[in-house]
Design an enzyme around this catalytic site. Structure first.
Site, short mmCIF file in Angstrom:
data_model
loop_
_atom_site.label_atom_id
_atom_site.label_comp_id
_atom_site.label_asym_id
_atom_site.label_seq_id
_atom_site.Cartn_x
_atom_site.Cartn_y
_atom_site.Cartn_z
CG ASN A 13 -1.69 1.22 1.45
OD1 ASN A 13 -1.79 2.05 0.55
ND2 ASN A 13 -2.27 1.37 2.64
CE LYS A 15 -0.11 3.24 4.75
NZ LYS A 15 -0.05 3.35 6.20
CG HIS A 99 -5.93 1.94 5.29
ND1 HIS A 99 -5.47 2.84 6.22
CD2 HIS A 99 -4.91 1.06 5.09
CE1 HIS A 99 -4.23 2.53 6.56
NE2 HIS A 99 -3.87 1.45 5.89
CD GLU A 101 -2.92 5.44 6.86
OE1 GLU A 101 -2.94 5.43 5.62
OE2 GLU A 101 -1.96 4.97 7.53
CD GLU A 171 -3.62 -2.54 7.43
OE1 GLU A 171 -2.51 -2.75 6.92
OE2 GLU A 171 -4.27 -1.51 7.19
N GLY A 177 2.40 2.22 10.80
CA GLY A 177 3.35 3.31 10.64
C GLY A 177 4.06 3.71 11.92
CB SER A 217 5.14 -1.82 11.94
OG SER A 217 4.76 -0.48 12.20
N GLY A 239 4.95 1.25 4.68
CA GLY A 239 6.29 1.83 4.56
C GLY A 239 7.32 0.93 3.88
P1 PGA Z 1 2.79 0.26 7.63
O1 PGA Z 1 1.32 0.46 6.96
O2 PGA Z 1 3.34 -1.03 7.07
O3 PGA Z 1 3.56 1.45 7.17
O4 PGA Z 1 2.58 0.20 9.09
C1 PGA Z 1 0.45 -0.63 6.79
C2 PGA Z 1 -0.88 -0.15 6.23
O5 PGA Z 1 -1.31 0.95 6.57
O6 PGA Z 1 -1.51 -0.86 5.43
#
Ligand code: PGA
Length: 261
Positions: A13, A15, A99, A101, A171, A177, A217, A239
């Site tokens: 992803n 983003k 998601h 976010e 998640e 993140g 993460s 990330g």
């Molecule tokens: P992250 O994001 O690996 O940066 O923690 C995962 C996600 O939001 O799908």
């Protein structure tokens, strides 16, 4: 498309990162070592503006592409939105829905998640339906209740056939993140619950075949131990998917873990 959890499913992803040319550069590097990925299903999920070029670059590759969100109407006066038809048109086969976010910053609710899932499926896009609890909810012991509510409201009214076409991504919000990852045991506990819940509500076949991803993460160093857990079928990676080297390492670790399951 029949879904299978016989091989790990690794989705990146991206983003709000990468211009179209940067995204093309990243997939070109991934493609150079494409032969590594026969034993994993790889998906990249760039921003909308890069989808077209990434799709062209990936012609003939086994790496699939997806959108980061989808609106429930096919077309109309909805400035700023994107439809399932449009995602399909630029080569998407997957779409992230709900998601955290989107839920946190853009008013996404379980009710709107449900409408987006329906729209995606009507155009043969496989939804990657995201669920997960906040730190506060975890600390209060509400994790299972939260996830159960997200599933029952997000999938409300869907039958077994429909649910079999949906990928679920667990998640935990506190792990996204932040560098904090759920331990394999913490993740497995929730994944096991999700699979049981699907079996109970939609039949054993739905539960046993479901693809349930972990996200939060994920990096090369923790992929193996997470993916070795019985009910973890893959990863939704933020990330660490922005660099070809780490995304590739994650895929390799996932393949290794699957072989040892
Ligand atoms: P992250 O994001 O690996 O940066 O923690 C995962 C996600 O939001 O799908």
């Amino acid at each position: 498309m029949t879904m299978t959890n016989q091989k790990p499913f690794i989705a990146g992803n991206w983003k709000l990162f990468l211009t179209s040319s940067e995204a093309v550069e990243l997939v070109s590097t991934l493609q150079e070592i494409n032969h590594e990925f026969e034993e994993a299903q790889m998906v990249v999920i760039p921003p909308f503006t890069a989808l077209c070029d990434v799709h062209i670059t990936l012609q003939g590759s086994s790496i699939q592409i997806g959108g980061q969100n989808v609106y429930w109407e096919e077309q109309g006066a909805y400035t700023g939105e994107i439809s399932a038809l449009m995602l399909k048109d630029v080569g998407c086969t997957y779409v992230i829905i709900g998601h955290s976010e989107r839920r946190q910053y853009f008013g996404e609710t379980n009710a709107t998640v449900k409408k987006r899932i329906k729209a995606a499926l009507s155009h043969d896009l496989t939804p990657i339906f995201c669920i997960g609890e906040s730190l506060e909810e975890r600390e209060k012991g509400e994790t299972i209740h939260k996830v159960q509510t997200q599933i029952s409201e997000g999938l409300e009214g869907f039958n077994e056939d429909t649910v079999q076409k949906i990928i679920i991504a667990y998640e935990p919000i506190w792990a996204i993140g932040t560098g904090l990852t759920a331990t394999p045991e913490q993740a497995q506990e929730v994944h096991g619950f999700i699979r049981n819940e699907l079996s109970e509500k939609y039949g054993n076949e739905t539960g046993s075949c479901a693809i349930i991803l972990y996200g939060g993460s994920v990096k090369p160093a923790n992929t193996f131990s997470l993916l070795k857990e019985k009910d973890i079928n893959g990863a939704l990676v933020g990330g660490a998917s922005l660099k070809a080297e780490s995304f590739i390492e994650i895929a390799k670790e996932a393949i290794k873990a699957y072989k040892e399951k």
